[in-house]
Design a protein around this motif. Structure first.
Motif, PDB file in Angstrom:
ATOM      1  N   LYS A 159      -1.050   7.556   7.099  1.00  0.00           N
ATOM      2  CA  LYS A 159      -2.092   7.299   6.090  1.00  0.00           C
ATOM      3  C   LYS A 159      -1.485   6.578   4.889  1.00  0.00           C
ATOM      4  N   HIS A 160      -0.279   6.967   4.531  1.00  0.00           N
ATOM      5  CA  HIS A 160       0.433   6.318   3.424  1.00  0.00           C
ATOM      6  C   HIS A 160       0.580   4.823   3.714  1.00  0.00           C
ATOM      7  N   ALA A 163      -2.788   2.937   3.600  1.00  0.00           N
ATOM      8  CA  ALA A 163      -3.315   2.749   2.240  1.00  0.00           C
ATOM      9  C   ALA A 163      -2.442   1.825   1.406  1.00  0.00           C
ATOM     10  N   GLY A 164      -1.437   1.190   2.039  1.00  0.00           N
ATOM     11  CA  GLY A 164      -0.641   0.199   1.329  1.00  0.00           C
ATOM     12  C   GLY A 164       0.744   0.640   0.934  1.00  0.00           C
ATOM     13  N   GLY A 165       1.114   1.888   1.235  1.00  0.00           N
ATOM     14  CA  GLY A 165       2.451   2.362   0.922  1.00  0.00           C
ATOM     15  C   GLY A 165       3.444   1.987   2.008  1.00  0.00           C
ATOM     16  N   TYR A 173       4.172  13.623  -3.972  1.00  0.00           N
ATOM     17  CA  TYR A 173       2.888  14.325  -4.049  1.00  0.00           C
ATOM     18  C   TYR A 173       3.099  15.795  -4.387  1.00  0.00           C
ATOM     19  N   PRO A 375      -7.478  13.538  -3.463  1.00  0.00           N
ATOM     20  CA  PRO A 375      -6.402  12.606  -3.793  1.00  0.00           C
ATOM     21  C   PRO A 375      -6.114  12.607  -5.289  1.00  0.00           C
ATOM     22  N   ALA A 380      -1.791   2.164  -8.899  1.00  0.00           N
ATOM     23  CA  ALA A 380      -1.443   1.240  -7.822  1.00  0.00           C
ATOM     24  C   ALA A 380      -0.047   0.671  -8.033  1.00  0.00           C
ATOM     25  N   GLY A 383       3.106   2.399  -6.507  1.00  0.00           N
ATOM     26  CA  GLY A 383       3.349   2.387  -5.072  1.00  0.00           C
ATOM     27  C   GLY A 383       3.013   3.702  -4.392  1.00  0.00           C
ATOM     28  N   PRO A 385      -0.071   5.592  -2.982  1.00  0.00           N
ATOM     29  CA  PRO A 385      -1.507   5.597  -2.669  1.00  0.00           C
ATOM     30  C   PRO A 385      -2.138   6.947  -2.991  1.00  0.00           C
ATOM     31  N   SER A 386      -3.336   6.913  -3.543  1.00  0.00           N
ATOM     32  CA  SER A 386      -4.063   8.154  -3.844  1.00  0.00           C
ATOM     33  C   SER A 386      -4.815   8.589  -2.597  1.00  0.00           C
ATOM     34  N   VAL A 387      -4.116   9.291  -1.707  1.00  0.00           N
ATOM     35  CA  VAL A 387      -4.678   9.688  -0.418  1.00  0.00           C
ATOM     36  C   VAL A 387      -4.235  11.105  -0.081  1.00  0.00           C
TER      37      VAL A 387
END
Length: 396
Positions: A159-160, A163-165, A173, A375, A380, A383, A385-387
């Motif tokens: 998922k990271h 979401a762009g990570g 986290y 989240p 942003a 780096g 992601p809010s997931v």
């Protein structure tokens, strides 16, 4: 309603959860099993490690995994089979440990399994323009759930990535939720195979929080010890302590774009391996160094990589909390204290968390957030992601 979905729904609403966090790192020492109690979620999270054990891997199992670990020429059939077999091995270890602790699977709400990383490939390492960041962990969650009878969350890093990570580090986290403290700038430093840290500002502004790999922790030293001393690691830095760090080799080791790149960033043994060392020795004309001098230089290399990254936070007042196997290397820690004279050094034991259990606990926290949390509002630019992360496997 399917009975397992009802069970899942009931767990989501529990005020307190019993979660087993699992971690197996790149050192391949064994499987960390942490029985954790989690209350609340988000910034109201209360986390406690009730029981902890590292179940060592056999030499045969280590050899099985090393045959595909960080290899561009890994056998695809073996990768496929070890994805399943890793889960079976881990599930057996969980069941055996629960029995040792006089607990039953029904006493546990969830398992949070990191799996075993076998390849980490952020764009900065793979260099293929039309491909995304990638990472791969084996140890299928469905096998663990079915064999233990416990709902399992796994495959957290995907998922990271989506979401762009870069799929790492994920410690940020849990670090932010559990270890932030108003009025104190903290660095949560984990010295595993790769060293990484989370910066937690004293103003508790989530948009200033970041987490980054900073370079090799133990990985190069461990690889060198295994190759030339037939030992898994350098106990207390004893071998390195008999040598002298070589400045020419150290300069060559630090001469890589990774170290000048901005944070956050990720890396792995795909870069920092014995071939990397051999190249640095060739460029610095230091191939004739004694093994002890090489080990001393590698220890200094890890210390410099960590210290230089900490200094780039530009914070004068820092409390540094260590965890991971490298914190047991006395020579490495003494070098860090010399390079960071203004930092206050602690371990996570000073915060009530066994340093060896911290990574397994962090995955239990991730599972708790996926089930009951929201989240967090990271920026942003950080780096991060809010997931919420982790795929859910039901035991049927």
């Amino acid at each position: 309603m399917n009975k397992h979905w009802k069970q899942t729904f009931d767990i989501v609403q529990k005020a307190e959860k019993k979660i087993i966090g699992l971690m197996s790192g790149t050192s391949l020492d064994g499987l960390d099993i942490a029985l954790c109690t989690l209350k609340g979620h988000g910034r109201r999270t209360e986390a406690r490690v009730e029981r902890f054990k590292t179940v060592p891997y056999t030499a045969e199992w280590k050899a099985e995994v090393k045959a595909i670990f960080s290899r561009h020429d890994a056998d695809l059939e073996r990768v496929c089979l070890l994805n399943e077999q890793t889960a079976i091995v881990h599930a057996d270890m969980i069941l055996s440990t629960l029995n040792e602790w006089n607990l039953k699977p029904a006493d546990i709400d969830l398992i949070a399994s990191h799996g075993q990383t076998i390849f980490h490939a952020p764009r900065a390492l793979h260099g293929y323009e039309n491909y995304p960041n990638g990472t791969l962990q084996i140890g299928d969650g469905d096998h663990i759930a079915v064999k233990t009878g416990i709902i399992t969350l796994s495959d957290f890093r995907q998922k990271h990535l989506a979401a762009g990570g870069e799929g790492a580090p994920l410690a940020v986290y849990g670090d932010y939720l559990v270890f932030s403290k108003k009025g104190e700038n903290r660095i949560m430093l984990n010295i595993g195979g790769i060293a990484n840290f989370t910066f937690l500002p004293g103003d508790e502004d989530s948009k200033r929080v970041f987490s980054s790999d900073v370079g090799p922790g133990n990985t190069l030293m461990d690889q060198y010890m295994q190759q030339y001393f037939s030992q898994h690691f350098d106990q207390d830095g004893a071998v390195a302590g008999r040598g002298e760090s070589n400045q020419d080799l150290l300069t060559a080791l630090l001469d890589h774009p990774f170290f000048s790149a901005g944070m956050p960033k990720t890396t792995g043994p795909e870069l920092f391996n014995l071939a990397y060392l051999e190249s640095a020795q060739h460029r610095s004309a230091t191939s004739g160094l004694s093994h002890e001098d090489v080990m001393a230089t590698l220890c200094h290399f890890s210390a410099r990589a960590i210290a230089d990254a900490v200094l780039r936070t530009n914070e004068k007042s820092i409390s540094l909390f260590m965890s991971g196997g490298g914190m047991h290397n006395r020579l490495l820690v003494s070098m860090l204290k010399e390079l960071l004279p203004d930092a206050l050094f602690f371990t996570t034991a000073d915060l009530g968390i066994d340093p060896d259990a911290k990574e397994a606990l962090l995955f239990a926290i991730l599972a708790n957030e996926t089930m009951s949390g929201e989240p967090q509002p990271f920026s942003a630019e950080s780096g991060i992601p809010s997931v919420c992360m982790g795929k859910i496997s039901l035991p049927f």
